[in-house]
Motif scaffolding. Structure first.
Motif, PDB file in Angstrom:
ATOM      1  N   ASP A 118       0.811  -1.214   0.000  1.00  0.00           N
ATOM      2  CA  ASP A 118       0.000   0.000   0.000  1.00  0.00           C
ATOM      3  C   ASP A 118       0.843   1.263   0.000  1.00  0.00           C
ATOM      4  N   ARG A 193       5.041   4.918  13.540  1.00  0.00           N
ATOM      5  CA  ARG A 193       4.092   3.821  13.791  1.00  0.00           C
ATOM      6  C   ARG A 193       2.686   4.191  13.303  1.00  0.00           C
ATOM      7  N   ALA A 197       0.360   2.102  10.458  1.00  0.00           N
ATOM      8  CA  ALA A 197      -0.817   1.365  10.933  1.00  0.00           C
ATOM      9  C   ALA A 197      -1.797   1.107   9.798  1.00  0.00           C
ATOM     10  N   ASP A 198      -2.391  -0.097   9.823  1.00  0.00           N
ATOM     11  CA  ASP A 198      -3.482  -0.466   8.918  1.00  0.00           C
ATOM     12  C   ASP A 198      -3.097  -0.388   7.446  1.00  0.00           C
ATOM     13  N   ALA A 199      -1.858  -0.711   7.130  1.00  0.00           N
ATOM     14  CA  ALA A 199      -1.413  -0.739   5.736  1.00  0.00           C
ATOM     15  C   ALA A 199      -0.274  -1.743   5.611  1.00  0.00           C
ATOM     16  N   THR A 200      -0.029  -2.207   4.389  1.00  0.00           N
ATOM     17  CA  THR A 200       1.148  -3.013   4.117  1.00  0.00           C
ATOM     18  C   THR A 200       2.194  -2.097   3.509  1.00  0.00           C
ATOM     19  N   SER A 201       3.309  -1.950   4.191  1.00  0.00           N
ATOM     20  CA  SER A 201       4.323  -0.967   3.808  1.00  0.00           C
ATOM     21  C   SER A 201       5.633  -1.667   3.500  1.00  0.00           C
ATOM     22  N   HIS A 247       4.464  -8.375  11.140  1.00  0.00           N
ATOM     23  CA  HIS A 247       3.170  -7.838  11.572  1.00  0.00           C
ATOM     24  C   HIS A 247       3.371  -6.878  12.739  1.00  0.00           C
ATOM     25  N   ASP A 250      -0.634  -3.780  16.609  1.00  0.00           N
ATOM     26  CA  ASP A 250      -1.869  -2.996  16.533  1.00  0.00           C
ATOM     27  C   ASP A 250      -2.417  -2.881  15.121  1.00  0.00           C
ATOM     28  N   GLY A 251      -1.922  -3.722  14.213  1.00  0.00           N
ATOM     29  CA  GLY A 251      -2.410  -3.698  12.845  1.00  0.00           C
ATOM     30  C   GLY A 251      -1.386  -3.123  11.881  1.00  0.00           C
ATOM     31  N   GLY A 252      -1.416  -3.624  10.662  1.00  0.00           N
ATOM     32  CA  GLY A 252      -0.468  -3.195   9.647  1.00  0.00           C
ATOM     33  C   GLY A 252       0.678  -4.171   9.507  1.00  0.00           C
ATOM     34  N   ASP A 253       1.239  -4.240   8.321  1.00  0.00           N
ATOM     35  CA  ASP A 253       2.368  -5.125   8.023  1.00  0.00           C
ATOM     36  C   ASP A 253       3.515  -4.308   7.456  1.00  0.00           C
TER      37      ASP A 253
END
Length: 331
Positions: A118, A193, A197-201, A247, A250-253
């Motif tokens: 993402d 951070r 969060a909440d994305a694949t970076s 991972h 708190d979410g996101g990769d």
């Protein structure tokens, strides 16, 4: 009709493809039949080692898998269909990708790095020096793949020269997000951070800029290798040899990629490169000719913007350098 001659590089590539197909066929002969495997399930590729891959099942269990001969090599971030055997698994298909990043291999051909990303975080530091043209390549690639691009100045606890600071400020002025962080004193990590969060970076950048140190600071359990900077050559030693997915609690990769000094823009065309320079867009539409090369054509919107000081001569030169490279390869 005369037979088309091929050069030595093409012959080496053909021979390598033959060897690869033969090796895949031999490997496939050693895999168990489908009847001896468990049901098909979806998995996430954590790390790839050629024809062997670590995949994560829905329950979080990580399994080493082999590939069927007709399956292309997956990379970190890929979703695959696999079946469990006695001790290892077998990947039978790779799911369609929404994005794929590549870099040139030794023959100049695109080699896949990571999939389904993402956003791209471009990590730079005071040492090794940050080069605008390399940053621009990342930005062009991010735009071409419709990724959010973020520039991260790592090692912010160390002094940076005025030219580098001015360069980073110019990116911020053109609308790019520029963050500062330090894995040494922890400053800026909370903002980083939040960005992750909440994305694949994916972290990209030269070796030695501290990508693995940032990963360790953000995810202490990752235990990635951290190398010392080679002071003799002012270039970092490669410490990450394959892209690996982590991972966040708190979410996101996050995918940590090998340190690369080149980036795969060779498959793009001039228009795609133009799109990677976002501040050019209002002026490109002012060019008299739709196929303007922005060099010596009359009534060029970019040239006029340059003369007014609306765009940076460094960015325009960087654009021309990238275009000259890809057109030289395609020519």
């Amino acid at each position: 009709m005369a037979k088309r001659k091929i050069n030595k590089q093409q012959q080496r590539r053909i021979n390598a493809q033959h060897r690869q197909r033969s090796r895949r066929a031999r490997d496939d002969d050693n895999l168990p039949d489908s009847d001896a495997l468990g049901p098909e399930q979806i998995g996430l590729v954590i790390e790839s080692f050629g024809r062997q891959v670590n995949i994560e099942a829905k329950d979080g269990e990580v399994t080493r898998c082999h590939l069927r001969a007709n399956v292309e090599n997956p990379v970190a971030g890929d979703r695959v269909i696999w079946q469990m055997g006695d001790n290892t698994g077998v990947i039978v298909a790779v799911e369609p990708r929404r994005s794929l990043l590549t870099r040139p291999d030794f023959n100049g051909q695109p080699k896949s790095i990571a999939a389904n990303i993402d956003q791209m975080l471009i990590v730079v530091a005071a040492q090794p020096p940050a080069y605008a043209n390399l940053i621009d390549r990342y930005l062009v690639a991010a735009e071409a793949h419709q990724l959010t691009a973020v520039i991260v100045r790592n090692k912010s606890d160390l002094p940076v020269d005025d030219d580098t600071l001015a360069m980073l400020n110019s990116y911020a002025d053109n609308g790019y997000t520029v963050l500062t962080a330090s894995s040494t004193d922890g400053k800026g990590l909370d903002a980083l951070r939040a960005q992750l969060a909440d994305a694949t970076s994916i972290f990209v950048g030269q070796s030695g800029v501290g990508k693995s140190s940032l990963v360790n600071a953000l995810l202490p359990e990752a235990n990635t290798a951290v190398g010392e900077l080679s002071h003799a050559a002012d270039k970092g030693r490669h410490t990450t040899t394959t892209a690996r997915l982590f991972h966040f609690p708190d979410g996101g990769d996050l995918i940590d990629s090998p340190g690369i000094r080149e980036f795969g823009v060779q498959n793009l065309d001039r228009k795609s490169v133009e799109q990677g320079f976002r501040e050019f867009q209002p002026f490109i539409s002012q060019c008299r000719f739709r196929d303007c090369r922005h060099e010596s054509e009359p009534d060029c919107g970019l040239q006029a913007a340059l003369e007014r000081g609306d765009i940076s001569p460094v960015r325009l030169q960087s654009y021309r350098q990238i275009v000259a490279e890809i057109e030289g390869q395609h020519g």
